[in-house]
Design a protein around this motif. Structure first.
Motif, short mmCIF file in Angstrom:
data_model
loop_
_atom_site.label_atom_id
_atom_site.label_comp_id
_atom_site.label_asym_id
_atom_site.label_seq_id
_atom_site.Cartn_x
_atom_site.Cartn_y
_atom_site.Cartn_z
N MET A 23 0.84 -1.19 0.00
CA MET A 23 0.00 0.00 0.00
C MET A 23 0.88 1.24 0.00
N SER A 24 0.31 2.35 -0.44
CA SER A 24 1.07 3.58 -0.39
C SER A 24 1.16 4.05 1.05
N GLY A 25 2.03 5.01 1.28
CA GLY A 25 2.21 5.50 2.64
C GLY A 25 0.91 6.02 3.23
N MET A 26 0.19 6.78 2.43
CA MET A 26 -1.05 7.38 2.89
C MET A 26 -2.06 6.30 3.28
N MET A 48 8.74 6.92 6.70
CA MET A 48 7.33 6.59 6.75
C MET A 48 7.03 5.77 8.00
N SER A 49 7.98 4.94 8.36
CA SER A 49 7.82 4.14 9.55
C SER A 49 7.77 5.05 10.78
N LEU A 50 8.57 6.07 10.76
CA LEU A 50 8.54 7.06 11.85
C LEU A 50 7.18 7.76 11.86
N ALA A 51 6.69 8.08 10.68
CA ALA A 51 5.38 8.74 10.59
C ALA A 51 4.31 7.86 11.24
N GLU A 103 -0.85 15.33 7.51
CA GLU A 103 -0.04 16.19 8.39
C GLU A 103 1.22 15.47 8.86
N VAL A 104 1.02 14.23 9.34
CA VAL A 104 2.17 13.48 9.85
C VAL A 104 3.16 13.19 8.74
N ILE A 105 2.63 12.79 7.59
CA ILE A 105 3.54 12.47 6.49
C ILE A 105 4.37 13.68 6.12
N ARG A 106 3.69 14.83 6.08
CA ARG A 106 4.43 16.04 5.75
C ARG A 106 5.47 16.33 6.83
N SER A 107 5.11 16.07 8.07
CA SER A 107 6.04 16.40 9.15
C SER A 107 7.34 15.60 9.08
N VAL A 108 7.30 14.41 8.46
CA VAL A 108 8.56 13.67 8.33
C VAL A 108 9.24 13.96 7.00
N GLY A 109 8.70 14.92 6.27
CA GLY A 109 9.37 15.34 5.05
C GLY A 109 9.06 14.50 3.84
N LEU A 110 7.90 13.86 3.85
CA LEU A 110 7.50 13.11 2.66
C LEU A 110 6.28 13.77 2.04
N ASP A 111 5.92 13.30 0.87
CA ASP A 111 4.80 13.88 0.15
C ASP A 111 3.57 12.99 0.34
N PRO A 112 2.50 13.50 0.93
CA PRO A 112 1.33 12.66 1.19
C PRO A 112 0.67 12.15 -0.09
N ASP A 113 0.93 12.78 -1.21
CA ASP A 113 0.24 12.37 -2.44
C ASP A 113 0.97 11.29 -3.22
N LEU A 114 2.10 10.85 -2.66
CA LEU A 114 2.88 9.83 -3.35
C LEU A 114 2.05 8.55 -3.48
N VAL A 171 4.77 1.37 -0.56
CA VAL A 171 5.91 1.51 0.33
C VAL A 171 7.04 0.56 -0.04
N GLY A 172 6.69 -0.61 -0.59
CA GLY A 172 7.71 -1.56 -0.98
C GLY A 172 8.71 -1.00 -1.97
N GLN A 173 8.28 0.00 -2.74
CA GLN A 173 9.19 0.57 -3.73
C GLN A 173 9.92 1.80 -3.23
N TYR A 174 9.65 2.20 -1.97
CA TYR A 174 10.38 3.33 -1.40
C TYR A 174 11.84 2.96 -1.23
N SER A 175 12.69 3.96 -1.22
CA SER A 175 14.08 3.68 -0.84
C SER A 175 14.13 3.50 0.66
N GLN A 176 15.24 2.91 1.12
CA GLN A 176 15.35 2.60 2.54
C GLN A 176 15.11 3.85 3.40
N GLY A 177 15.66 4.96 2.98
CA GLY A 177 15.52 6.19 3.76
C GLY A 177 14.07 6.63 3.84
N MET A 178 13.38 6.58 2.71
CA MET A 178 11.97 6.99 2.71
C MET A 178 11.15 6.05 3.60
#
Ligand code: HEM
Ligand SMILES: Nc1ncnc2c1ncn2[C@@H]1O[C@H](COP(=O)(O)OP(=O)(O)OP(=O)(O)O)[C@@H](O)[C@H]1O
Ligand SMILES: Nc1ncnc2c1ncn2[C@@H]1O[C@H](COP(=O)(O)OP(=O)(O)OP(=O)(O)O)[C@@H](O)[C@H]1O
Ligand SMILES: [Mg+2]
Ligand SMILES: [Mg+2]
Lengths: 224, 240, 226, 224, 226
Positions: free
Chosen positions: C94-97, C143-146, C117-128, C132-139
């Motif tokens: 699933m996507s982060g959102m 997202m996990s922190l979010a 709000e939370v997604i933005r607060s960790v510096g990601l884009d909520p509309d992505l 998640v499986g295709q995110y880079s490790q850093g992203m």
């Protein structure tokens, strides 16, 4: 905290959506069940009269094996990234998850059966002498029995080594009465005999095991 | 308590050997005592397996019931002792059940001419055996520290399954003799006497085995605990 | 929006956790006050993860007490705790959102904007829309922190959030955590890369063989018995 | 470089030793196959004449299911810590590994069958009218067919997602001719008819598929 | 026992590796000379692992050339290469010695003492009977290194050998690697903890988005186009 049913619905919807999105599992399960039917029909080549006698067994054994393969995947998604831990630290009740999983599996396995049954009917030239709606009832009750126990034991086997093999080891012995009831009910109905006793047996089996599974699931989920 | 064990051991040994004599000897009169059991008319000496077959079955059933009760207690109270009782009774129960499943066919072969038939009693014994073997498998394979909880849950489900097994195989035609007690069967009082003696001996034996096994398991857990304690004291946190 | 927090938010006393014969925690006693960032350090197998999981109610301690925010049963305060483990605890498909929306349901969060709000607060884009499986490790770590921040918890438990994350992303996560701490949250962070936290952490908690062997203000391993 | 047969032997011995050391896998597979037999006997009333007719099919379908479960574990140990990569960077030839795995599986599946067959015989009161050594021959040939293909496809399905389900999807269709031959041969022998044709068919099936698998295995192993 | 090595032991030219639509390596061209320790650094997803796996013959490049020790087919020089990945590449159920004995068979090593020798060289005890699955992370990484060293390779490829390893064990592994390099081996080492290698590495190779963007003698990120 949102109501438990809300959480059940959300979980179920999530599962269905993911299933639908990947479609892998669905397609492969469909193909698998098709293959099972074909393998069976290659292995047994009965005449119409004989086939009526053994059809109940054939169908339910095929369902059982297909269901075991499906049920083994139930929790795969939840433990992939240890998402189950995220569920456990949340305030959501354990039984919401259980019910969602059971419903999801029920839908999935029913779909499989809905696909396999016509194939069986065609391959084995089956014609029911008894009322067909009773067959439907037996199918629903029997599937529910398999799915409730299967989901529960799949959760249990998460906590064991060699997970895949554990599920049938736990599920088969306990499901024997249900299996027998399904087979006998199906055969009786196909042959136009009464299946009252078996249906009552199935209903009570379902009731007892659903209740007990619900009572025990939280314990199983929280066992590390 | 410590004394009771050897005493029970001796009593069991005496009982078992007495029962063995009774079961295997034809009726003989020695002075004022009568020992041995009458030879069955149609089956002959094969029938003597009866004195092992039936008491084993009864003992196994009792042990499975103990397992169920102990599991319920464990689920409610979480006492480790209850868990050990459940484990031990399942293990010994499976052994006795295996004896039934071995002596049965041995008896069936000469008497019925077949090893196995799908009969209520036979089938339900088999299913019972399967259920408790899978219970032992779970205990063995469980990787979590919560094995007792999982096992207790399975034991409850397994025990609940038993009435359904009986109901569902009721229609199987019956070839197996009717229950001696409370059923339609009749039996020579002499045979009954020997049977009951054997049963008593078997029960004592089962109790003795369970007891030793219980103490062994308890000791094993104590040792583990001691090791764990040692590892608590050990600066490196682990033994060896 | 600084919140007032009680002085001692987490206290554990004589915590012991045994795995079979092995004692992973061998009597941990400590009190932690609110609004601080604690870095938990120690060698492999020191029991850091076990401590964190015990705090998160995922492990039952063999003996000893855990009190978080005054409650001794985890269930009562699970709304106040956020947990981030080494695995992502997210659905790869699933996507982060979508992930966050699902977890919001579990926490009974009804606000429609909270997830974005939370997604933005960790510096990601909520509309992505990428899963998640295709995110880079850093992203993925962000997202996990979010997810851990979703229910706006008072206490955050983070297990090696920087492992396999490149230096650049890691520094940014540290900044984000420092900001979160400044808003009155208490953060427990396990890591092997302590140098990243120099300056950011309020206290370094050193573990060894299942015990806390020292707590320092500076990144300096204390002299221990062994 | 040591000879390929030496590597095969080393790998086979290593597998057998590990299997023996844990014994868990063996025990659970034995119990599983027992359960399969029991489930089959519950589903197909062994005392009925019809069931006796289809015993050949029943046995092979049961073997097939047990074998699929066993084969699914074949490569589990090799991919656990990606040990397979260590094999791939070494100078050892791919086919040594394949043969070792096939032999290992053959031993394992044969052991299962050796356990299940007596149970089937007892439960279904089977008596062969034809020569029993032919049955043994059919069993060996048929098992080899299942195992060669199964090992190959298990390796293939390593590269796919949802691994467990992939194996039957690949294995069943290709095995249908072999399965048919086994079932027909068994039934013919049980009924005292000649099974020459089917045995020849099985032999050639085995030869062809073993050769092709050996030719292709290196490619499959090295596909990322 | 310093060996003589050719000047250029590894050369890659215009290496491209695509996973579906995604290019993990986007034209890597470089030459590496023997007897050096190269640290490969870069953000997550930069393609470090992919490069290493391609060198080890585990990935087929989509296009481009790899030449190792003068051979272009990996099979010809596999005796000369040691590969250590992030997973341990060992059987968890066997002891370290049994593992090495098995791999020795694969390499056709007949010397009976080689295995014990290698295990000792990484600082472990060859007589340890515990299965590898019960080793601590640090011990496991060492054993994994021992496996890579078993065939006495001229070239060592190591992927994140220090991740999740505590500082103490990591520093010791670096020392061991430096010694190995001094014996004339060429080492490629991927890591996110570059600071560990300061002083030990001969050259830092910086990757970004599937390309090598710079090679420095010092641990200093080069100014790049992006
Ligand atoms: C083939 C496998 C067999 C199995 C699994 C089996 C199982 C059992 C069990 C579980 C019982 C105790 C049942 C109860 O007390 O309700 C029992 C009792 C008994 N069995 Fe069997 N049996 C087998 C074969 C035989 C055979 C071949 C005979 C002799 C013809 C036989 C004769 C008896 C008798 C006389 C009793 C005592 C009846 C009673 O008091 O309940 N059994 N058997
Ligand atoms: N489920 C478990 N069963 C058995 N032992 C365990 C389990 N979990 C942890 N341990 C053991 O407990 C000890 C502490 O483990 P823990 O994961 O807490 O260490 P850690 O400090 O997080 O180490 P690392 O830095 O490697 O993550 C280790 O020796 C580990 O082997
Ligand atoms: N088998 C694969 N299929 C698809 N994409 C892949 C595959 N392997 C790697 N990739 C992609 O290729 C890119 C480079 O991956 P690689 O593993 O080489 O990165 P890395 O530099 O090792 O990163 P990290 O520091 O996270 O280990 C990543 O974006 C990754 O998603
Ligand atoms: Mg940890
Ligand atoms: Mg990498």
């Amino acid at each position: 905290m949102s109501a438990p049913t809300g959480i059940t619905r959300a979980t179920l919807l999530k599962d269905l959506r993911l299933e639908w999105r990947s479609k892998d599992a669905i397609n492969s399960m469909l193909f698998f069940s098709l293959l099972v039917v074909v393998v069976f029909s290659f292995s047994f080549d009965p005449s119409a009269e004989e086939s009526r006698q053994i059809a109940g067994g054939l169908i339910w054994v095929a369902f059982l094996f297909a269901a075991v393969v499906a049920l083994n995947q139930t929790w795969a998604r939840e433990i992939r990234n240890q998402v189950l831990d995220a569920y456990r630290v949340s305030p959501a009740p354990a039984n919401s998850l259980f019910i969602a999983k059971v419903l999801g599996n029920f839908i999935f396995v029913s779909a499989l059966e809905a696909l396999m049954t016509p194939l069986f009917i065609v391959f084995y030239r089956l014609r029911s002498l008894g009322p067909a709606w009773q067959l439907l009832l037996v199918a629903v009750l029997g599937t529910w029995a398999l799915v409730v126990n299967g989901t529960f034991f799949a959760a249990m086997s998460l906590r064991t080594r060699s997970r895949e093999i554990m599920l049938p080891l736990l599920l088969f012995p306990i499901s024997i009465p249900a299996l027998l009831a399904m087979v006998q009910a199906t055969t009786s109905i196909l042959n136009g005999e009464g299946a009252r006793f078996w249906i009552v047996l199935l209903v009570s089996y379902d009731l007892v095991f659903t209740t007990v599974c619900l009572l025990l699931f939280e314990t199983v989920l929280n066992a590390e | 308590m410590k004394r009771a064990f050897p005493i029970l051991g001796i009593v069991t040994a005496i009982l078992l050997s007495y029962a063995l004599c009774m079961a295997l000897m034809p009726v003989t009169h020695i002075w004022i005592f009568t020992v041995g059991a009458p030879t069955e008319q149609t089956m002959g000496n094969v029938q003597r397996i009866f004195y092992y077959h039936v008491p084993s079955a009864w003992t196994a059933f009792i042990l499975f019931f103990v397992n169920f009760a102990a599991s319920v207690v464990y689920l409610i109270r979480r006492r480790p002792a209850a868990d050990i009782v459940a484990l031990v009774s399942a293990e010994v129960g499976v052994v006795f059940c295996t004896v039934v499943l071995i002596t049965g066919p041995i008896w069936a072969r000469p008497v019925w001419g077949i090893w196995w038939t799908w009969d209520v009693r036979l089938t339900s014994t088999l299913v019972l055996w399967l259920i408790y073997v899978s219970y032992l498998f779970l205990r063995r394979f469980s990787s979590s520290g919560q094995t007792p909880t999982l096992a207790a849950a399975l034991a409850v489900l397994g025990a609940l399954c038993v009435p359904f097994v009986y109901l569902s195989i009721r229609f199987f035609r019956t070839q197996h003799p009717q229950p001696v007690i409370g059923g339609g069967g009749s039996i020579d009082p002499r045979m009954l006497h020997v049977l009951l003696i054997n049963w008593l001996a078997f029960s004592c034996f089962a109790y003795l085995v369970c007891w030793s096994r219980y103490r062994l398991e308890k000791l094993q857990r104590d040792v583990d605990e001691a090791h764990a304690l040692e590892s608590l004291l050990d600066p490196r946190g682990s033994v060896r | 929006m600084t919140e007032t927090v009680p002085v001692t938010v987490v206290s554990v006393s004589n915590l012991i956790k045994q795995f079979g014969r092995f004692a992973a925690l061998r009597g941990v006693t400590a009190e932690f006050s609110g609004g601080k960032l604690y870095a938990i350090l120690g060698d492999n197998g020191a029991g850091k993860t076990t401590l964190l999981r015990t705090l998160a109610g995922l492990n039952q301690p063999s003996s000893g007490e855990v009190e978080i925010l005054g409650a001794s049963k985890f269930h009562d305060i699970c709304q106040q705790v956020g947990y981030m483990a080494h695995p992502s605890l997210l659905y790869d498909e699933m996507s982060g959102m979508e992930n966050l929306e699902y977890f919001a349901r579990l926490y009974g969060i009804t606000s429609g904007t909270r997830c974005a709000e939370v997604i933005r607060s960790v510096g990601l884009d909520p509309d992505l829309v990428r899963p998640v499986g295709q995110y880079s490790q850093g992203m993925r770590q962000r997202m996990s922190l979010a997810r851990a921040l979703l229910n706006n918890p008072k206490i955050l438990l983070l297990d090696e959030p920087f492992s396999n994350v490149d230096l650049h992303s890691a520094t940014e996560m540290v900044r984000l955590l420092a900001r979160t701490r400044d808003r009155g949250k208490t953060i427990f962070l396990v890591t092997h890369q302590a140098s990243l936290l120099e300056g950011a952490a309020d206290e370094f908690v050193w573990m060894e063989f299942g015990k806390i062997v020292g707590r320092t203000r500076e990144l300096k391993r204390p002299e221990t018995a062994q």
